[in-house]
Design a protein around this motif. Structure first.
Motif, PDB file in Angstrom:
ATOM      1  N   CYS A  37       0.815  -1.213   0.000  1.00 26.67           N
ATOM      2  CA  CYS A  37       0.000   0.000   0.000  1.00 26.67           C
ATOM      3  C   CYS A  37       0.849   1.264   0.000  1.00 26.67           C
ATOM      4  O   CYS A  37       1.933   1.305   0.592  1.00 26.67           O
ATOM      5  CB  CYS A  37      -0.897   0.043   1.235  1.00 26.67           C
ATOM      6  N   TYR A  38       0.326   2.285  -0.642  1.00 24.70           N
ATOM      7  CA  TYR A  38       0.932   3.617  -0.587  1.00 24.70           C
ATOM      8  C   TYR A  38      -0.092   4.646  -1.054  1.00 24.70           C
ATOM      9  O   TYR A  38      -0.804   4.432  -2.046  1.00 24.70           O
ATOM     10  CB  TYR A  38       2.160   3.704  -1.486  1.00 24.70           C
ATOM     11  N   THR A  39      -0.189   5.726  -0.315  1.00 26.66           N
ATOM     12  CA  THR A  39      -0.962   6.890  -0.729  1.00 26.66           C
ATOM     13  C   THR A  39      -0.083   8.111  -0.534  1.00 26.66           C
ATOM     14  O   THR A  39       0.516   8.270   0.531  1.00 26.66           O
ATOM     15  CB  THR A  39      -2.254   7.041   0.097  1.00 26.66           C
ATOM     16  N   PRO A  40       0.047   8.974  -1.526  1.00 27.33           N
ATOM     17  CA  PRO A  40       0.884  10.156  -1.372  1.00 27.33           C
ATOM     18  C   PRO A  40       0.379  11.048  -0.252  1.00 27.33           C
ATOM     19  O   PRO A  40      -0.813  11.004   0.087  1.00 27.33           O
ATOM     20  CB  PRO A  40       0.782  10.847  -2.733  1.00 27.33           C
ATOM     21  N   ALA A 112       7.471   5.611  -6.216  1.00 27.93           N
ATOM     22  CA  ALA A 112       6.159   5.964  -6.747  1.00 27.93           C
ATOM     23  C   ALA A 112       6.138   5.791  -8.261  1.00 27.93           C
ATOM     24  O   ALA A 112       7.060   6.212  -8.964  1.00 27.93           O
ATOM     25  CB  ALA A 112       5.806   7.398  -6.373  1.00 27.93           C
ATOM     26  N   GLY A 113       5.114   5.143  -8.768  1.00 33.28           N
ATOM     27  CA  GLY A 113       4.954   4.962 -10.205  1.00 33.28           C
ATOM     28  C   GLY A 113       5.690   3.778 -10.787  1.00 33.28           C
ATOM     29  O   GLY A 113       5.585   3.518 -11.985  1.00 33.28           O
ATOM     30  N   LYS A 114       6.437   3.025  -9.958  1.00 34.01           N
ATOM     31  CA  LYS A 114       7.170   1.863 -10.441  1.00 34.01           C
ATOM     32  C   LYS A 114       6.490   0.605  -9.911  1.00 34.01           C
ATOM     33  O   LYS A 114       6.431   0.385  -8.705  1.00 34.01           O
ATOM     34  CB  LYS A 114       8.630   1.900  -9.973  1.00 34.01           C
ATOM     35  N   PHE A 115       5.966  -0.229 -10.837  1.00 35.48           N
ATOM     36  CA  PHE A 115       5.206  -1.399 -10.423  1.00 35.48           C
ATOM     37  C   PHE A 115       5.755  -2.659 -11.074  1.00 35.48           C
ATOM     38  O   PHE A 115       6.296  -2.619 -12.175  1.00 35.48           O
ATOM     39  CB  PHE A 115       3.732  -1.224 -10.794  1.00 35.48           C
ATOM     40  N   ASN A 116       5.579  -3.776 -10.374  1.00 31.57           N
ATOM     41  CA  ASN A 116       6.000  -5.063 -10.921  1.00 31.57           C
ATOM     42  C   ASN A 116       4.881  -5.749 -11.698  1.00 31.57           C
ATOM     43  O   ASN A 116       5.134  -6.694 -12.446  1.00 31.57           O
ATOM     44  CB  ASN A 116       6.485  -5.980  -9.797  1.00 31.57           C
ATOM     45  N   TRP A 117       3.657  -5.304 -11.507  1.00 31.45           N
ATOM     46  CA  TRP A 117       2.539  -5.789 -12.315  1.00 31.45           C
ATOM     47  C   TRP A 117       1.507  -4.667 -12.438  1.00 31.45           C
ATOM     48  O   TRP A 117       1.377  -3.822 -11.565  1.00 31.45           O
ATOM     49  CB  TRP A 117       1.911  -7.046 -11.724  1.00 31.45           C
ATOM     50  N   ALA A 118       0.808  -4.663 -13.542  1.00 30.93           N
ATOM     51  CA  ALA A 118      -0.232  -3.667 -13.789  1.00 30.93           C
ATOM     52  C   ALA A 118      -1.159  -4.208 -14.866  1.00 30.93           C
ATOM     53  O   ALA A 118      -0.747  -5.000 -15.727  1.00 30.93           O
ATOM     54  CB  ALA A 118       0.371  -2.330 -14.220  1.00 30.93           C
ATOM     55  N   GLY A 119      -2.420  -3.781 -14.839  1.00 28.36           N
ATOM     56  CA  GLY A 119      -3.334  -4.242 -15.864  1.00 28.36           C
ATOM     57  C   GLY A 119      -4.717  -3.647 -15.733  1.00 28.36           C
ATOM     58  O   GLY A 119      -5.098  -3.158 -14.664  1.00 28.36           O
TER      59      GLY A 119
END
Length: 220
Positions: A37-40, A112-119
């Protein structure tokens, strides 16, 4: 969670930041829950920043029961922030099946903005949810209150993805807001109920007149 001593303020979202909320939930579950989890920084509701958040929660209730890794109940909550892709960092095949891996990623910080999966919706089911070990029996989908991209075309793709991977889809309609006394379904809710395997229809919340039944003006 034992909420018997919790004030209504604590369980209705009145936290200074989303981080405070996340930590409260993690503490309450005493290690049986892990949160990618992360929220700015900013207010609790991340208006204008939804594309920057990730909130994927993994719960397993067998840790305190001396059970084998494959026993117990597994519950995964993935957040797709509105029109943006669902995204995260943890490996679907490892997060429950490999305790060493789980402990190694718990509390990890990511750029932030770097992900190992997305879809998108369909990709998330095919390339992430279907790879969770153990594979989920049921997938509950809800559009929520924020602007989103769920429609009949998307639901048809979701149904195909669920069928291809042997999972049962349940569409949960969004409850009516406190001042909405209608029981009509929004078009996307009606499509979800019609196309997925099952429907949890909360349109009856339009009959609720007691504001004390709601956590806030939007959440029943």
């Amino acid at each position: 969670i034992n909420f018997s001593n919790a004030s209504r303020r604590l369980i209705t979202g009145h936290f200074p930041t989303r981080t405070d909320y996340d930590q409260y939930i993690l503490d309450a579950y005493k290690g049986s829950l892990a949160c990618d989890c992360y929220t700015p920084p900013g207010p609790f509701i991340p208006w204008g920043r939804t594309h920057m958040i990730w909130q994927n929660i993994y719960y397993y209730d067998g840790l305190s029961n001396n059970q084998n890794e494959s026993d117990g109940n597994f519950l995964t909550h993935l957040t797709k922030p509105g029109y943006f892709e669902a995204h995260g960092h943890w490996k679907a095949s490892q997060i429950y099946a490999n305790r060493t891996y789980t402990e190694s990623v718990r509390g990890e910080m990511y750029p932030a903005g770097k992900f190992n999966w997305a879809g998108n919706w369909e990709e998330t089911i095919r390339t992430y949810i279907a790879r969770i070990d153990p594979k989920p029996d049921y997938v509950v989908i809800n559009a929520g209150l924020w602007p989103h991209d769920l429609n009949e075309t998307v639901f048809l793709k979701l149904r195909d993805a669920l069928d291809d991977h042997g999972m049962v889809g349940i569409y949960k309609t969004t409850n009516k807001k406190m001042d909405d006394y209608s029981t009509d379904l929004e078009p996307h809710d009606a499509a979800g109920c019609r196309i997925l395997h099952h429907c949890l229809n909360l349109s009856w919340t339009g009959h609720i007149r007691d504001g004390n039944e709601y956590l806030d003006k939007s959440h029943f």
